[in-house]
Design an enzyme around this catalytic site. Structure first.
Site, PDB file in Angstrom:
ATOM      1  N   ASP A  94      11.589  -1.512  -2.712  1.00  0.00           N
ATOM      2  CA  ASP A  94      12.176  -1.384  -1.529  1.00  0.00           C
ATOM      3  C   ASP A  94      11.222  -1.162  -0.286  1.00  0.00           C
ATOM      4  O   ASP A  94      10.203  -0.652  -0.226  1.00  0.00           O
ATOM      5  CB  ASP A  94      13.058   0.306  -1.582  1.00  0.00           C
ATOM      6  CG  ASP A  94      13.526   0.475   0.019  1.00  0.00           C
ATOM      7  OD1 ASP A  94      14.604  -0.213   0.360  1.00  0.00           O
ATOM      8  OD2 ASP A  94      13.114   1.470   0.636  1.00  0.00           O
ATOM      9  N   GLU A 142      12.439  -7.022  -2.220  1.00  0.00           N
ATOM     10  CA  GLU A 142      13.293  -6.792  -1.147  1.00  0.00           C
ATOM     11  C   GLU A 142      12.923  -7.236   0.041  1.00  0.00           C
ATOM     12  O   GLU A 142      12.033  -6.286   0.591  1.00  0.00           O
ATOM     13  CB  GLU A 142      14.012  -5.523  -1.247  1.00  0.00           C
ATOM     14  CG  GLU A 142      14.964  -5.473  -0.317  1.00  0.00           C
ATOM     15  CD  GLU A 142      14.786  -4.706   1.034  1.00  0.00           C
ATOM     16  OE1 GLU A 142      15.625  -4.828   1.960  1.00  0.00           O
ATOM     17  OE2 GLU A 142      13.720  -3.875   0.943  1.00  0.00           O
TER      18      GLU A 142
END
Length: 503
Positions: A196, A236
């Protein structure tokens, strides 16, 4: 494009608390009313606390399961049945974490003092105006919060919010923390981690501090360590499409964030040329999505917002029309949740469910899902998208957080009711087809032109083909049945009652 691709089943993206209520109940739903739909699940943050300032992406304790959701045994039970993906939040921790609270109390005397990033760590000799405006950030303003650490005020690096304190990943204490979390996840049955916000994790003077060579070096190191533990890495990143291509060549998996806005563009204009261009160059090792817990990205298809402003897959005018089209088709609800209209500001996303972004047009929605499933990669379906959910304006009004428009909390009665809706039943049939037809273990060929797209999978004598005319929103699905005969479906909505396997 001919792409050899081992079959990867469809995976679900879900919050345990918003789809089931707990980890055990999420597993019960996957094994019960959703049996046969998913081979894997990405469980969004279930750490302590799962309901912090950023819906779990600001963990106080990243190595602990929030007891309100279950235990590590519940996580391992899911990992024993499904390919299990979990978030590794590499950029920051909660301002309420025990480590940061100790630094606030004791300053430099805390053993954790070096774990958190300040402006001086990156700019020990000071920063110029050019240095500061050159920092890339997904929010308005500079990425610093003025906080008192011990007895003195510091400019603490806070890329996202003042409740999310950035880690100093050049410091051994921060690296040891991250390795402890990664090891805990591996021991918890996790087979893939989603990094993330990793694009922002490494800050370097004289750079944008976003996806720099130093960032790639960090990703390489972290990926190598994850592989030692038997864990794959999904990166991501929302960025210009050429950066996605570069990232894809360096990691196990990368998101295909360009696909969702390109499909919206094709379905609203009949123009499939940008989609064809992307399918010709995209990384084959992608995870395909139409929706996630965040908004619908537009930066991924627009001109480069950094450096020399390279052209995107869509022109600025096309991006503008795309965004305005979403607002119009959603009846203006997405406008109330996007940009300056709501907190937790995102400068690169439109907050809207994908179903509402298509005006709740069942035919268009199923076409978009079919293209997603036929595009090479691992398909993931967000829980709200699975249930063809609309924008949750009540939740938005209560929280004031734009992304909550697409984060509905489902009761069991709502789940059972929505699974019976024709559009959801047809989507379920499409998912089962993607999971079971042998052609998807072979190669994919892309054809068509103008407003048309054809995706054909072939494995020996087995074939499965999708032909889409975007101008008229018509799609034809053809495939070989178990007996080798050709079968055809000219309305994907029929998959609510027709078994495409032919058995």
């Amino acid at each position: 494009m001919d792409t050899a691709q081992a079959r990867e089943g469809v995976q679900l993206i879900a919050y345990a608390d918003r789809l089931g209520g707990s980890l055990a109940q999420l597993r019960e739903i996957l094994d019960g009313p959703m049996a046969g739909l998913f081979t894997g699940v990405h469980i969004l943050p279930f750490f302590t606390p799962f309901d912090g300032a950023d819906a779990g992406f600001d963990p106080m304790d990243h190595a602990a399961v929030d007891p309100r959701l279950g235990t590590w045994d519940d996580v391992r039970a899911l990992g024993a049945e499904y390919t299990l993906m979990v978030d590794l939040i590499v950029n920051h921790v909660s301002a309420d974490s025990a480590e940061f609270r100790d630094v606030v109390a004791r300053g430099d005397e805390s053993p954790h003092a070096g774990m958190f990033l300040t402006m001086d760590d990156v700019y020990p000799l000071g920063a110029t105006e050019a240095d500061l405006v050159g920092i890339y950030r997904p929010r308005p303003g500079l990425p610093f919060a003025v906080l008192t650490l011990g007895r003195r005020k510091r400019l603490v690096w806070t890329t996202f919010t003042s409740q999310q304190i950035d880690l100093n990943l050049a410091n051994p204490t921060a690296r040891a923390y991250l390795d402890r979390v990664l090891t805990t996840l591996a021991q918890g049955g996790v087979s893939m981690v989603r990094l993330d916000a990793v694009g922002y994790a490494i800050k370097s003077a004289g750079t944008s501090s976003f996806m720099t060579p130093q960032t790639f070096g960090f990703i390489d190191e972290l990926t190598a360590r994850a592989r030692e533990l038997g864990v794959q890495v999904l990166v991501e990143i929302h960025a210009h499409f050429e950066r996605q291509i570069a990232i894809g060549s360096a990691v196990d998996r990368v998101y295909d964030f360009a696909l969702p806005p390109l499909l919206l563009h094709s379905l609203s204009t009949g123009d499939a040329a940008p989609l064809h261009r992307w399918l010709d160059v995209r990384p084959a090792n992608a995870v395909t999505v139409l929706d996630t817990h965040d908004g619908i990205g537009v930066i991924d298809v627009g001109p480069d917002q950094m450096g020399d402003g390279r052209p995107g897959l869509l022109t600025p005018d096309q991006v503008h029309d795309l965004v305005e089209g979403i607002h119009e088709r959603s009846g203006g609800s997405s406008r109330k949740a996007t940009g300056w209209a709501a907190s937790n500001l995102d400068v690169y996303q439109v907050n809207c469910t994908y179903y509402d972004a298509l005006g709740r047009d069942d035919r268009a929605y199923l076409i978009a899902r079919a293209v997603q499933f036929f595009t090479p990669g691992i398909p993931q379906v967000y829980y709200v998208g699975l249930l063809a959910g609309g924008n949750d304006m009540d939740l938005l009004a209560r929280s004031g957080v734009g992304r909550d428009i697409n984060r509905h909390s489902y009761t069991r009665a709502e789940i059972d009711s929505d699974l019976a809706r024709p559009v959801v039943a047809a989507l379920s049939g499409l998912i089962r087809f993607r999971n079971t037809h042998p052609a998807f273990a072979g190669e994919c060929t892309v054809g068509g032109g103008g407003d048309r797209l054809t995706l054909t999978w072939t494995e020996g004598a087995h074939t499965a083909a999708l032909d889409v005319a975007f101008a008229t929103k018509e799609a034809t699905l053809t495939w070989t049945g178990p007996d080798g005969t050709a079968r055809t479906c000219t309305d994907l909505r029929e998959l609510a009652t027709v078994d495409p396997s032919g058995s």
